[in-house]
Write a protein that holds these residues in place. Structure first.
Motif, short mmCIF file in Angstrom:
data_model
loop_
_atom_site.label_atom_id
_atom_site.label_comp_id
_atom_site.label_asym_id
_atom_site.label_seq_id
_atom_site.Cartn_x
_atom_site.Cartn_y
_atom_site.Cartn_z
N UNK A 30 0.85 -1.20 0.00
CA UNK A 30 0.00 0.00 0.00
C UNK A 30 0.88 1.25 0.00
N UNK A 31 0.28 2.38 -0.25
CA UNK A 31 1.03 3.64 -0.26
C UNK A 31 1.60 3.93 1.13
N UNK A 32 2.65 4.74 1.16
CA UNK A 32 3.23 5.15 2.45
C UNK A 32 2.18 5.86 3.30
N UNK A 33 1.33 6.62 2.64
CA UNK A 33 0.28 7.34 3.36
C UNK A 33 -0.69 6.36 4.03
N UNK A 45 -7.47 3.04 6.27
CA UNK A 45 -6.69 3.01 5.03
C UNK A 45 -6.37 1.61 4.51
N UNK A 46 -6.44 0.59 5.35
CA UNK A 46 -6.06 -0.76 4.93
C UNK A 46 -7.15 -1.77 5.27
N UNK A 47 -7.21 -2.84 4.49
CA UNK A 47 -8.04 -3.97 4.90
C UNK A 47 -7.32 -4.66 6.05
N UNK A 48 -8.03 -5.50 6.78
CA UNK A 48 -7.41 -6.20 7.89
C UNK A 48 -6.26 -7.08 7.40
N UNK A 49 -6.45 -7.73 6.25
CA UNK A 49 -5.39 -8.58 5.69
C UNK A 49 -4.15 -7.75 5.37
N UNK A 50 -4.37 -6.55 4.81
CA UNK A 50 -3.23 -5.69 4.51
C UNK A 50 -2.52 -5.27 5.79
N UNK A 51 -3.30 -4.96 6.82
CA UNK A 51 -2.69 -4.58 8.09
C UNK A 51 -1.84 -5.73 8.63
#
Length: 109
Positions: A30-33, A45-51
């Motif tokens: 994902x983006x730095x932001x 900003x993120x899905x749980x999986x991305x987190x």
């Protein structure tokens, strides 16, 4: 060295493996932001999986490798249960693995 480190390291690998098996592993970061979110679990900003992939797993691996004190708080499983409420059967193994991680961190295992 904390005696829990080998078990926690193994648990992190199992969590990563399950994310990959479910197709919830991204090749593109994902983006730095998005990664800089101040909200718990980066819910804005993120899905749980991305987190799990981009924040949780790398931070835990860094803590284990550096010998830094491990967090004392646990509670990832309840968040996973909330996130996957409608897909609990598909996420059953991941939820269990996260619960086992919580137990290792809290010293209940």
């Amino acid at each position: 060295m904390d005696a829990r480190v080998p078990a926690i390291a193994q648990q992190l690998l199992l969590i990563e493996r399950e994310l990959r098996l479910q197709g919830w592993w991204d090749d593109q970061a994902p983006s730095d932001q998005a990664l800089a979110s101040q909200q718990p679990f980066c819910v804005d900003t993120l899905s749980f999986e991305q987190w799990l992939q981009w924040i949780f797993l790398p931070r835990m691996k860094d803590l284990l490798e550096s010998g830094t004190a491990l967090p004392e708080a646990c509670g990832i499983q309840p968040m996973a249960e909330q996130v996957y409420g409608g897909r609990s059967e598909q996420a059953r193994v991941l939820i269990r693995l996260l619960g086992e991680f919580d137990q290792l961190i809290c010293g209940a295992a």
